[in-house]
Design a protein around this motif. Structure first.
Motif, PDB file in Angstrom:
ATOM      1  N   GLU A 105     -11.658  20.194  84.439  1.00 35.59           N
ATOM      2  CA  GLU A 105     -12.039  21.590  84.698  1.00 35.59           C
ATOM      3  C   GLU A 105     -11.455  22.417  83.573  1.00 35.59           C
ATOM      4  O   GLU A 105     -10.299  22.254  83.199  1.00 35.59           O
ATOM      5  CB  GLU A 105     -11.487  22.038  86.036  1.00 35.59           C
ATOM      6  CG  GLU A 105     -12.265  21.424  87.175  1.00 35.59           C
ATOM      7  CD  GLU A 105     -11.731  21.872  88.511  1.00 35.59           C
ATOM      8  OE1 GLU A 105     -11.748  23.077  88.759  1.00 35.59           O
ATOM      9  OE2 GLU A 105     -11.293  21.011  89.267  1.00 35.59           O
ATOM     10  N   ARG A 106     -12.290  23.325  83.060  1.00 35.64           N
ATOM     11  CA  ARG A 106     -11.876  23.961  81.811  1.00 35.64           C
ATOM     12  C   ARG A 106     -11.917  25.487  81.870  1.00 35.64           C
ATOM     13  O   ARG A 106     -12.753  26.068  82.540  1.00 35.64           O
ATOM     14  CB  ARG A 106     -12.788  23.478  80.684  1.00 35.64           C
ATOM     15  CG  ARG A 106     -12.642  21.988  80.447  1.00 35.64           C
ATOM     16  CD  ARG A 106     -13.517  21.505  79.350  1.00 35.64           C
ATOM     17  NE  ARG A 106     -14.796  21.014  79.803  1.00 35.64           N
ATOM     18  CZ  ARG A 106     -15.039  19.768  80.182  1.00 35.64           C
ATOM     19  NH1 ARG A 106     -14.065  18.892  80.204  1.00 35.64           N
ATOM     20  NH2 ARG A 106     -16.231  19.391  80.555  1.00 35.64           N
ATOM     21  N   TYR A 154      -6.309  16.219  74.430  1.00 37.10           N
ATOM     22  CA  TYR A 154      -6.688  16.063  75.845  1.00 37.10           C
ATOM     23  C   TYR A 154      -7.666  17.154  76.258  1.00 37.10           C
ATOM     24  O   TYR A 154      -7.410  18.344  76.077  1.00 37.10           O
ATOM     25  CB  TYR A 154      -5.427  16.116  76.716  1.00 37.10           C
ATOM     26  CG  TYR A 154      -5.700  16.234  78.198  1.00 37.10           C
ATOM     27  CD1 TYR A 154      -6.554  15.340  78.849  1.00 37.10           C
ATOM     28  CD2 TYR A 154      -5.101  17.232  78.958  1.00 37.10           C
ATOM     29  CE1 TYR A 154      -6.798  15.445  80.211  1.00 37.10           C
ATOM     30  CE2 TYR A 154      -5.334  17.341  80.323  1.00 37.10           C
ATOM     31  CZ  TYR A 154      -6.183  16.451  80.942  1.00 37.10           C
ATOM     32  OH  TYR A 154      -6.431  16.561  82.281  1.00 37.10           O
ATOM     33  N   SER A 192      -7.527  28.171  85.433  1.00 36.77           N
ATOM     34  CA  SER A 192      -8.454  27.710  84.399  1.00 36.77           C
ATOM     35  C   SER A 192      -8.073  26.335  83.841  1.00 36.77           C
ATOM     36  O   SER A 192      -8.748  25.823  82.963  1.00 36.77           O
ATOM     37  CB  SER A 192      -8.485  28.720  83.252  1.00 36.77           C
ATOM     38  OG  SER A 192      -7.231  28.737  82.606  1.00 36.77           O
ATOM     39  N   LEU A 223       0.007  24.831  67.968  1.00 38.38           N
ATOM     40  CA  LEU A 223       0.936  24.181  68.901  1.00 38.38           C
ATOM     41  C   LEU A 223       0.955  22.667  68.698  1.00 38.38           C
ATOM     42  O   LEU A 223       1.872  21.986  69.154  1.00 38.38           O
ATOM     43  CB  LEU A 223       0.548  24.497  70.351  1.00 38.38           C
ATOM     44  CG  LEU A 223       0.736  25.944  70.805  1.00 38.38           C
ATOM     45  CD1 LEU A 223       0.346  26.100  72.274  1.00 38.38           C
ATOM     46  CD2 LEU A 223       2.164  26.411  70.594  1.00 38.38           C
ATOM     47  N   LYS A 224      -0.070  22.147  68.046  1.00 34.71           N
ATOM     48  CA  LYS A 224      -0.093  20.714  67.717  1.00 34.71           C
ATOM     49  C   LYS A 224       0.522  20.470  66.337  1.00 34.71           C
ATOM     50  O   LYS A 224       0.405  19.380  65.784  1.00 34.71           O
ATOM     51  CB  LYS A 224      -1.537  20.197  67.724  1.00 34.71           C
ATOM     52  CG  LYS A 224      -2.183  20.170  69.101  1.00 34.71           C
ATOM     53  CD  LYS A 224      -1.608  19.076  69.970  1.00 34.71           C
ATOM     54  CE  LYS A 224      -2.417  18.938  71.265  1.00 34.71           C
ATOM     55  NZ  LYS A 224      -1.798  17.937  72.171  1.00 34.71           N
ATOM     56  N   PHE A 245       2.069  13.924  82.982  1.00 33.75           N
ATOM     57  CA  PHE A 245       2.056  15.135  83.814  1.00 33.75           C
ATOM     58  C   PHE A 245       2.649  14.813  85.178  1.00 33.75           C
ATOM     59  O   PHE A 245       3.169  15.681  85.857  1.00 33.75           O
ATOM     60  CB  PHE A 245       0.634  15.659  84.009  1.00 33.75           C
ATOM     61  CG  PHE A 245       0.045  16.304  82.789  1.00 33.75           C
ATOM     62  CD1 PHE A 245       0.820  16.619  81.691  1.00 33.75           C
ATOM     63  CD2 PHE A 245      -1.304  16.619  82.753  1.00 33.75           C
ATOM     64  CE1 PHE A 245       0.275  17.219  80.574  1.00 33.75           C
ATOM     65  CE2 PHE A 245      -1.869  17.223  81.641  1.00 33.75           C
ATOM     66  CZ  PHE A 245      -1.080  17.523  80.547  1.00 33.75           C
ATOM     67  N   LYS A 287       3.151  14.262  71.567  1.00 32.39           N
ATOM     68  CA  LYS A 287       2.135  15.227  72.013  1.00 32.39           C
ATOM     69  C   LYS A 287       1.238  15.715  70.887  1.00 32.39           C
ATOM     70  O   LYS A 287       0.065  16.007  71.111  1.00 32.39           O
ATOM     71  CB  LYS A 287       2.795  16.404  72.732  1.00 32.39           C
ATOM     72  CG  LYS A 287       3.285  16.012  74.121  1.00 32.39           C
ATOM     73  CD  LYS A 287       3.755  17.186  74.934  1.00 32.39           C
ATOM     74  CE  LYS A 287       3.976  16.750  76.384  1.00 32.39           C
ATOM     75  NZ  LYS A 287       4.515  17.821  77.213  1.00 32.39           N
ATOM     76  N   ASP A 288       1.796  15.794  69.663  1.00 35.53           N
ATOM     77  CA  ASP A 288       0.983  16.256  68.536  1.00 35.53           C
ATOM     78  C   ASP A 288      -0.078  15.221  68.150  1.00 35.53           C
ATOM     79  O   ASP A 288      -1.033  15.544  67.441  1.00 35.53           O
ATOM     80  CB  ASP A 288       1.869  16.531  67.314  1.00 35.53           C
ATOM     81  CG  ASP A 288       2.735  17.765  67.500  1.00 35.53           C
ATOM     82  OD1 ASP A 288       2.562  18.441  68.530  1.00 35.53           O
ATOM     83  OD2 ASP A 288       3.579  18.042  66.634  1.00 35.53           O
ATOM     84  N   LYS A 346      -3.515  11.738  84.201  1.00 33.77           N
ATOM     85  CA  LYS A 346      -2.315  12.579  84.304  1.00 33.77           C
ATOM     86  C   LYS A 346      -1.039  11.747  84.216  1.00 33.77           C
ATOM     87  O   LYS A 346      -0.016  12.226  83.726  1.00 33.77           O
ATOM     88  CB  LYS A 346      -2.365  13.398  85.589  1.00 33.77           C
ATOM     89  CG  LYS A 346      -3.310  14.580  85.422  1.00 33.77           C
ATOM     90  CD  LYS A 346      -3.691  15.259  86.685  1.00 33.77           C
ATOM     91  CE  LYS A 346      -4.768  16.286  86.382  1.00 33.77           C
ATOM     92  NZ  LYS A 346      -5.381  16.830  87.585  1.00 33.77           N
ATOM     93  N   GLU A 382       7.885  13.707  74.173  1.00 36.03           N
ATOM     94  CA  GLU A 382       7.380  14.981  73.624  1.00 36.03           C
ATOM     95  C   GLU A 382       6.886  14.845  72.185  1.00 36.03           C
ATOM     96  O   GLU A 382       5.968  15.553  71.767  1.00 36.03           O
ATOM     97  CB  GLU A 382       8.472  16.051  73.677  1.00 36.03           C
ATOM     98  CG  GLU A 382       8.864  16.498  75.077  1.00 36.03           C
ATOM     99  CD  GLU A 382       7.725  17.172  75.810  1.00 36.03           C
ATOM    100  OE1 GLU A 382       6.923  17.867  75.169  1.00 36.03           O
ATOM    101  OE2 GLU A 382       7.616  16.954  77.033  1.00 36.03           O
ATOM    102  N   PRO A 410      -9.277  18.470  79.610  1.00 31.53           N
ATOM    103  CA  PRO A 410      -9.264  18.302  81.071  1.00 31.53           C
ATOM    104  C   PRO A 410     -10.654  18.449  81.684  1.00 31.53           C
ATOM    105  O   PRO A 410     -11.563  19.000  81.048  1.00 31.53           O
ATOM    106  CB  PRO A 410      -8.333  19.412  81.559  1.00 31.53           C
ATOM    107  CG  PRO A 410      -8.289  20.407  80.476  1.00 31.53           C
ATOM    108  CD  PRO A 410      -8.642  19.722  79.195  1.00 31.53           C
ATOM    109  N   SER A 440      -0.021  19.550  77.404  1.00 30.26           N
ATOM    110  CA  SER A 440      -0.286  18.342  76.615  1.00 30.26           C
ATOM    111  C   SER A 440       0.132  18.577  75.154  1.00 30.26           C
ATOM    112  O   SER A 440       0.071  17.666  74.334  1.00 30.26           O
ATOM    113  CB  SER A 440      -1.764  17.942  76.694  1.00 30.26           C
ATOM    114  OG  SER A 440      -2.560  18.841  75.960  1.00 30.26           O
TER     115      SER A 440
END
Lengths: 405, 297
Positions: free
Chosen positions: B81-82, B77, A208, B100-101, B52, B72-73, B47, B69, B79, A216
């Motif tokens: 394909e989701r 992003y 997915s 997570l952010k 990445f 990242k917050d 990427k 790192e 992508p 990210s």
């Protein structure tokens, strides 16, 4: 660190809410209870009730079997001829009868006549008939206590001595292997579940592209640590629930299975090593699952690939019969040290014999080293191939990527 | 200070060159349109920006430093394909990924509600992701991308699968983010969206940059010496016209170098032609791309 905790919390909650997890966790105690219930049901259906009297006729062609006819739940009723006994059987006055032939002393053989369909004489009836015959043969020849002695089964108790000539800490007993055997089986199930959950989760996230969204926000290491610890905690919770339900099931089982369970002993250090090997075994399977999750594009592909080491992990259970027969064979030492089989094999061996310290040290050392190397490689492999979709890298490509990273 | 600065970036897979000598920068409050056909190298570039994967050569700086790192917050992003965690509800997913952010749960929920309302999804926030249509899922992912108000937003094909009303909502949010000083990289093959939204364009084909710069200036640079006439009337030959091309709804007249568009308009008036619209031809980004990519596309 905070992100690892957040990932851990999310993954743990998701893991324990999965139907597969709930079913597996409940299945073990439920199956045990069902087994106990079924055994009790069959016992009550096929064993005569305590107050139900069984009338067994007998035709004595030797002429000495005239005493000890009332054994409480079985009553022996004499008949002069075989025809009389058959007539009584057909009229339901007796349940069955035996014919004791004139040459019984030499053949030690009787004929049993019954209208029931059965493959062989039930144990209870065999014991009662043997009891009746033996008591009558020995009466007036030996004192009553000798008769009781003859009728009692032989009881051999084995004392295992240690190398210092004193009694060993762990004594030989079939009951000793029951707890380690069950634990080894449950441990394998938990490792399999944890491995499959991790591969499924990573596979779905790759399919997915959620993996891109996650990475990210957090580092690959944070993500993998969070996932591995969460599934480890879910596995540990599962094992703890099984262990907590164990005493209740054992209590119920001892009512059903009787004496065997009275002999159950928990080997020394078993709980300590049980927890250590669970944690280390889980971590080893987790790093292997992460490697697989990194290189495959789909969860299904991952499950197929992981079968190689999953099957290897089950070798100690497959060879359990041979292990019981030849517990001192060197192959078990190899399986104790080989990291994939170490957790299960060590648990089984703890129930049968003392494991020398050097073997336990080697086993734990190799396991810890394998986890450390596996963790290092799995993060690298995952980071390199997590964005590769639709095609599994060749072994050569994996080595090339590891060298270049 | 550039929010993103990419210099001489190269990346190849086996024998295929994915990105060749790519250089660009995105400032605060600026939207860069990254356009090109499928397989042009847009996703590879993204990427590498997100770290990445490593470039074969070249540098990427985020907030004037190599990616790390801690940044990242500050990045959102989306992508190309989701997918979503199917068993979570929309709001659970947004709040989890916002946490997570580094976002506070309460603040995240307030912002999520505002964004859900703007895209017409507020009433669906407790719906499980597996029950949502593809378009609805995409909106949830878009909200996940911007809910923490990142300084750098990277959107890979954000409009694919959205209906016109929701496309409009998403466009409005992106415009607002620019107004708040956010830097946005918008990767798409829908060139009209880039024309509508972006300040700069980076056009790539087969990994190579074929155009980079300010959109109005780029279009002016490729302006042809021709006019477009939208009319239902007929007219006779016009002086100074080299070639006439008929299109659906308009006629394009290619002019001699010394003839001005005003002279053509005067001739049409003299003939009494009823003109609905008259324009000096400025090529669209699509036309520029076709011209630049030519037979190589």
């Amino acid at each position: 660190m905070n992100k690892v905790i957040l990932l851990f919390k999310h993954e743990f909650i998701q893991a324990i809410k999965k139907p597969g997890y709930i079913i597996l966790t409940l299945a073990i105690p439920v199956l045990a209870l069902i087994t106990i219930g079924v055994v009790q049901l069959f016992s009550s259906l096929f064993e005569p009730a305590a107050d139900e009297l069984t009338r067994v006729g007998y035709v004595d062609q030797v002429g000495i079997f005239n005493e000890y006819t009332d054994l409480g739940f079985i009553q022996f009723i004499p008949f002069v001829t075989e025809d009389d006994a058959i007539a009584s059987l057909l009229e339901n006055k007796i349940n069955e009868f035996i014919l004791i032939p004139p040459d019984y002393y030499t053949t030690v053989s009787v004929q049993r006549y019954t209208m029931s369909r059965e493959f062989e004489t039930p144990v209870g009836k065999r014991y009662a008939i043997d009891n009746f015959l033996t008591r009558n043969i020995l009466k007036d020849k030996v004192p009553p206590e000798v008769i009781e002695n003859v009728l009692s089964p032989l009881n051999i108790s084995v004392i295992r001595l240690a190398e210092n000539g004193l009694m060993a800490d762990s004594q030989n007993n079939i009951g000793n292997i029951i707890i380690p055997g069950i634990y080894a089986f449950l441990l394998s199930m938990a490792l399999l579940f944890g491995n499959n959950s991790l591969i499924s989760g990573l596979g779905e996230e790759k399919e997915s592209r959620l993996i891109e969204v996650l990475t990210s926000s957090v580092s690959v290491s944070q993500m993998l640590i969070g996932k591995v610890l969460a599934l480890g905690a879910a596995g540990l919770l599962q094992v703890l629930l099984w262990l907590v339900s164990g005493p209740l099931i054992l209590d119920l089982a001892s009512l059903t299975f009787g004496g065997l369970l009275a002999n159950i002993q928990i080997p020394p250090n078993f709980i300590f090593f049980g927890v250590i090997y669970f944690v280390l075994g889980y971590l080893l399977f987790a790093v292997l699952a992460v490697m697989i999750g990194g290189i495959v594009s789909t969860a299904a592909d991952g499950h197929n690939l992981s079968m190689f080491y999953i099957m290897a992990g089950y070798i100690p259970l497959w060879t359990f019969g041979a292990f019981i027969s030849f517990p001192e064979h060197p192959i078990w030492i190899m399986l104790t040290i080989f990291p994939i089989t170490a957790p299960t094999q060590t648990m089984l061996r703890l129930g049968v014999s003392d494991i020398p310290t050097w073997q336990l040290t080697a086993s734990l050392g190799v396991l810890i080293l394998s986890i450390a190397i596996g963790q290092f490689l799995s993060v690298k492999i995952f980071r390199t191939f997590m964005l590769m979709y639709g095609k599994r890298p060749r072994v050569r490509e994996i080595f090339k990527a590891l060298r270049s990273s | 200070m550039a929010v993103v600065e990419v210099k001489n970036l190269y990346k190849s897979y086996a024998d295929v060159l994915a990105v060749a000598d790519m250089t660009f920068s995105v400032e605060k409050g600026e939207i860069l349109g990254l356009i090109g056909p499928n397989g042009a190298g847009k996703s590879s570039a993204i990427k590498m920006i997100l770290d990445f994967m490593k470039p074969d050569a070249g540098t990427v700086k985020i907030f004037n430093q190599p990616m790390n790192e801690l940044f990242k917050d500050r990045i959102g992003y989306l992508p190309e394909e989701r997918g979503l965690y199917k068993r979570l509800t929309a709001i659970e997913l947004i709040l989890y990924l916002a946490s997570l952010k580094g976002m506070d749960r309460k603040v995240a929920e307030e912002r999520a509600n505002v964004l859900l309302d703007r895209v017409g999804m507020l009433e669906n926030k407790h719906k499980k992701n597996k029950e949502m249509s593809k378009g609805m899922g995409q909106l949830i992912q878009f909200i996940v991308t911007v809910v923490h108000e990142p300084d750098l937003i990277i959107l890979d094909e954000p409009f694919t699968g959205l209906d016109p009303i929701r496309t409009e909502s998403v466009q409005a949010i992106i415009s607002d983010l620019r107004g708040q000083g956010k830097a946005v990289i918008l990767s798409t093959h829908q060139m009209n969206k880039v024309e509508e939204l972006c300040d700069d364009v980076l056009m790539i084909n087969k990994g190579h940059t074929v155009l980079y710069g300010d959109i109005p200036a780029s279009r002016a640079k490729f302006r042809k010496h021709s006019v477009r006439i939208y009319s239902n009337s007929q007219w006779s030959d016009l002086k100074g016209v080299v070639e006439t091309k008929s299109h659906n709804g308009f006629v394009e007249l290619m002019l001699e170098p010394e003839v001005s568009s005003q002279q053509i308009l005067d001739q049409l008036r003299e003939q009494g032609v009823d003109i609905n619209r008259f324009e000096v031809t400025t090529p669209s980004l699509n036309e520029i791309f076709l011209e630049l990519a030519g037979g190589t596309s």
